[in-house]
Scaffold this active site. Structure first.
Site, short mmCIF file in Angstrom:
data_model
loop_
_atom_site.label_atom_id
_atom_site.label_comp_id
_atom_site.label_asym_id
_atom_site.label_seq_id
_atom_site.Cartn_x
_atom_site.Cartn_y
_atom_site.Cartn_z
N HIS A 53 42.47 35.78 38.45
CA HIS A 53 43.75 36.43 38.13
C HIS A 53 43.59 37.95 38.08
O HIS A 53 44.34 38.69 38.72
CB HIS A 53 44.25 35.88 36.79
CG HIS A 53 45.46 36.56 36.22
ND1 HIS A 53 46.68 35.93 36.09
CD2 HIS A 53 45.65 37.81 35.70
CE1 HIS A 53 47.56 36.76 35.55
NE2 HIS A 53 46.95 37.91 35.30
N GLU A 54 42.60 38.41 37.32
CA GLU A 54 42.43 39.85 37.13
C GLU A 54 41.90 40.54 38.37
O GLU A 54 42.41 41.57 38.80
CB GLU A 54 41.52 40.12 35.93
CG GLU A 54 42.06 39.64 34.60
CD GLU A 54 43.34 40.34 34.17
OE1 GLU A 54 43.67 41.39 34.74
OE2 GLU A 54 44.01 39.83 33.26
N HIS A 63 45.62 40.72 40.47
CA HIS A 63 46.12 42.09 40.30
C HIS A 63 45.45 43.06 41.27
O HIS A 63 45.97 44.15 41.51
CB HIS A 63 45.90 42.56 38.86
CG HIS A 63 46.76 41.86 37.85
ND1 HIS A 63 48.11 41.69 38.03
CD2 HIS A 63 46.45 41.29 36.65
CE1 HIS A 63 48.60 41.04 36.98
NE2 HIS A 63 47.63 40.80 36.13
N GLU A 115 52.77 39.10 36.92
CA GLU A 115 51.92 38.09 36.29
C GLU A 115 51.98 36.78 37.06
O GLU A 115 50.98 36.09 37.23
CB GLU A 115 52.31 37.89 34.83
CG GLU A 115 52.05 39.08 33.93
CD GLU A 115 50.60 39.55 33.97
OE1 GLU A 115 49.70 38.71 34.16
OE2 GLU A 115 50.37 40.76 33.84
#
Length: 770
Positions: A511-512, A516, A570
């Site tokens: 995810h990070e 992103h 998100e």
């Protein structure tokens, strides 16, 4: 951007009718509390709260909220208080590193009152009330209760409320933005306040707001013209979303960044931008857009109106933060760290976000530090307009063992990102390999502690210079005792319990870093200059035609998508992680499997637990959707609910909610493990492709409509039947007890003080910081 873990006026007032003759103010006399909902000057309704805190209601006249709705705003009983364990890692630091961490911690916590003021007008006096009671009692809460005539149940209700308040740095949940109120009568708090003049002063300053529930709209943070509460636009009861947007466009045009500002509309119609700074006048060398402080808006709906820059918002706090930042610079390990904290100090002293952006550039270059940090007005989730930042700061120690796995993930990212469902034209020209570390949090000041962070949030820095990722290990591993797990079938519980932590770490990492960290924004970077071939635009995979939209000069992702940007991004990052977790080579990086596809092996177990976790998180998210306003209170929840809907809409009965009872009390998630790599991955990929292309091309109209449709709840099924059973099974969110550092000025040595994982412990930890 962050990864969060999945969870007095006219009208209604809570005032108890105490049924027993004893002199003590009691929370639940005779195991039952009768609460009268009083409409001043008219009739009343009686609410009954039994010992398990369920509400029943007998109405003589209609109320704005029914009993079940009101029960949702009661404080957790008990709250889930857990300790952030960091001692082993802190002890391994050198004396200089400990001092460096100490001053960063002091700078971070010096901003706590900023956070309180950013939450609600009453949060700071509530905080002072709690601290004053601790001070007057010396931490002997039983003796204080005896002095006040408050029984054990009443004292416990106060302590539980105080713990949740301190864990959220305010009286609104950091995860959900909804108010919580004590599970006791106001007399309990008033009696405790009467034991200390200082405490009583602060209690009176709350103006009854601790218990007030008369205006349901004010139980949620949001725009004032929608009936909600926000302090990002102080003393401006009639300011409108249109005016806020018009000022935002003026700021964008002039190049004035918004993160460290609040906006106030005066009675004369002047729009004052309050800039957080230690100085109370414009710096002698000028501010970020020059030496003027008053400007006329020359176009748009506010044409002819005045914008005034007012320096010195939070001046006392910013002065302390500046001094601690300078001390951190003095104890830095290297020149990069020193320059970073010097830039921080300049930003906080002068209110310069250009200086703050410089600090973030140095932060990116500070690769592999033993003590990691970041501090400032970072995340914009709680500003209803989605542009103004909430104060946060952290100091953490690197976990070198776990960081090695993330290092391998960074090295593998250039081979993973091309597997995402878009062509290279919609991806960065070059993946800027970031630092990705696993951290053990020493200090985190803010309204809540995330599980992972990917910053800075400035598009120009991210696209051209890079970013950093951190995973907060001791936040991930913190467990509450006897945690219940509703909605997972008995047949799945063993695998789920065994692998959910591993699955969550994989999800956070992907995810990070890749979520992103991926994606290109097609931009006209300056007039006539583009970061893509605008004469031959890329072909959209959604339409099969050349794209027709992109970001114009001065526009950012946040300024274009506004308040929806947080939840949208998100969701995109979560989908990237779900998509890439199907790559068994990615699972191997985290120590699961040998890289070959094997749904029946341990790597398959982790993948199954990951998809189950996401489905369960999406289901539980409806707790944070408000039926009254029909709005989401938490961006991560809105994102996860949309993903659950994509699972349920997938082909071949990939996922369904199974139940036999009409009240859904037996509801379970049924997800076909054998179809994750087919129907599941296709659903994720299709969803991901759409929201990525809309973001990449600044197609805010199509992107907003699509994402809003996907995250739409509605009142009938999801908003009532499903939400009711979710609320009946909801678990308290964790609140963290953090250690404090103490510096011996004579020896230069720093020691660590831990506290018990109890409401009393968390109160003492905050009292010791004052």
């Amino acid at each position: 951007m962050r990864f969060s873990q999945p969870l007095r006026s006219q009208g209604l007032r809570l005032s108890s009718i105490l049924a027993q003759p004893a002199r003590r103010a009691s929370a639940f006399p005779r195991n039952r509390l009768n609460i009268t909902a009083t409409s001043y000057g008219s009739s009343s309704s009686q609410l009954c709260l039994n010992r398990n805190f369920s509400l029943s209601v007998s109405l003589r006249t209609p109320l704005t909220m029914n009993a079940q709705e009101l029960s949702q705003y009661l404080a957790d009983a008990p709250p889930s208080v857990v300790r952030l364990e960091v001692e082993k890692h802190f002890d391994a630091l050198t004396d200089k590193q400990k001092r460096y961490a100490h001053f960063i911690s002091k700078a971070s916590f010096a901003g706590n009152r900023i956070v309180l003021r950013q939450v609600s007008p009453e949060s700071e006096p509530i905080y002072d009330f709690i601290i004053a009671l601790h001070k007057s009692s010396g931490g002997d809460w039983k003796a204080l209760a005896e002095k006040a005539g408050v029984d054990e149940a009443g004292l416990n209700a106060f302590l539980q409320y105080a713990a949740q308040f301190l864990g959220n740095s305010g009286n609104y949940k950091s995860f959900g933005d909804s108010k919580f109120i004590p599970r006791c009568d106001e007399k309990v708090f008033a009696s405790l306040a009467s034991t200390s003049p200082e405490a009583e002063k602060h209690y009176k300053a709350t103006n009854g707001a601790i218990f007030s529930t008369d205006k349901p709209g004010l139980l949620h943070l949001g725009f004032t013209d929608e009936g909600h509460l926000t302090t990002y636009y102080p003393d401006s009861p009639d300011i409108t979303k249109g005016e806020i947007d018009a000022v935002a466009k003026w700021m964008q045009k002039t190049g004035l960044l918004p993160e460290n500002t609040r906006l106030r509309k005066t009675k004369d119609g002047v729009f004052e931008l309050l800039i957080a700074s230690a100085v109370t006048a414009i710096p002698s060398g000028g501010g970020d857009i020059g030496k003027e402080t008053e400007y006329k808006i020359t176009e748009g709906p506010l044409e002819g109106k005045t914008v005034k820059l007012v320096y010195g918002d939070y001046a006392a706090e910013m002065k302390a933060i500046t001094e601690y930042s300078k001390k951190a610079a003095e104890n830095a390990e290297n020149e990069t760290q020193q320059k970073m904290h010097t830039a921080y100090a300049k930003s906080f002293e002068e209110g310069s976000l250009e200086a703050f952006k410089d600090s973030q550039r140095y932060w990116i270059r500070d690769q592999g530090p033993m003590v990691e940090c970041n501090i400032g007005f970072i995340e914009t989730y709680r500003d209803p307009a989605g542009v103004r930042g909430e104060w946060e700061g952290f100091a953490a120690v690197v976990n070198q063992e776990r960081t090695r796995a993330f290092g391998e993930l960074v090295r593998s990212a250039p081979s993973l990102i091309p597997l995402l469902p878009w062509s290279k034209e919609f991806e960065k020209d070059k993946f800027l390999s970031p630092d990705f570390t696993s951290l053990e949090v020493l200090t985190f000041c803010g309204s809540g502690i995330p599980a992972g962070i990917n910053i800075p949030n400035y598009d120009d820095i991210r696209q051209q210079e890079g970013f950093k990722n951190v995973s907060l290990g001791n936040v991930l591993s913190a467990k509450a005792p006897d945690e219940k797990i509703p909605f997972i079938a008995d047949s799945d519980l063993e695998v789920y319990k065994k692998y959910r932590d591993a699955a969550f770490e994989v999800q956070v990492g992907l995810h990070e870093l890749t979520g992103h960290g991926c994606g290109k924004l097609l931009q006209e970077t300056s007039p006539g200059e583009y970061n893509f071939d605008h004469t031959n635009p890329p072909i959209s995979p959604l339409t099969g035609k050349p794209v027709t939209t992109w970001y114009k000069p001065g526009q950012t992702w946040g300024s274009v998508f506004g308040g929806l940007a947080g939840a949208y991004e998100e969701c995109r990052a979560e989908l990237v992680a779900m998509h890439l977790s199907c790559e068994f080579q990615a699972l191997k990086i985290f120590g699961f499997g040998d890289g070959t596809t094997d749904m029946d092996g341990e790597a398959g177990d982790v993948l199954y637990a990951s998809y189950l976790s996401m489905a369960r998180a999406g289901l539980c998210s409806v707790e944070f959707w408000d039926p009254k306003s029909q709005k989401w209170g938490q961006p991560h929840c809105q994102a996860r609910f949309a993903i659950l809907k994509s699972f349920l809409e997938a082909e071949d009965d990939f996922c369904k909610l199974d139940y036999k009872k009409d009240d859904l009390s037996d509801l379970e998630i049924k997800l076909d493990r054998s179809k994750i790599l087919t129907a599941g991955r296709k659903a994720v990929g299709d969803f991901l492709q759409k929201i990525h292309i809309y973001k990449s091309t600044a197609d805010v109209e199509a992107g907003t409509k699509f994402f809003t449709d996907m995250s739409s709840v509605g009142l009938e099924y999801w908003g009532t039947k499903v939400r009711d059973v979710v609320l009946k099974n909801k678990q308290p969110r964790k609140v963290f007890v953090q250690a404090n550092t103490n510096l011996d000025e004579a020896t230069g040595k720093v020691t660590l003080k831990h506290y018990d994982a109890t409401p009393e412990g968390i109160i003492q930890s905050w009292a010791d910081r004052e």
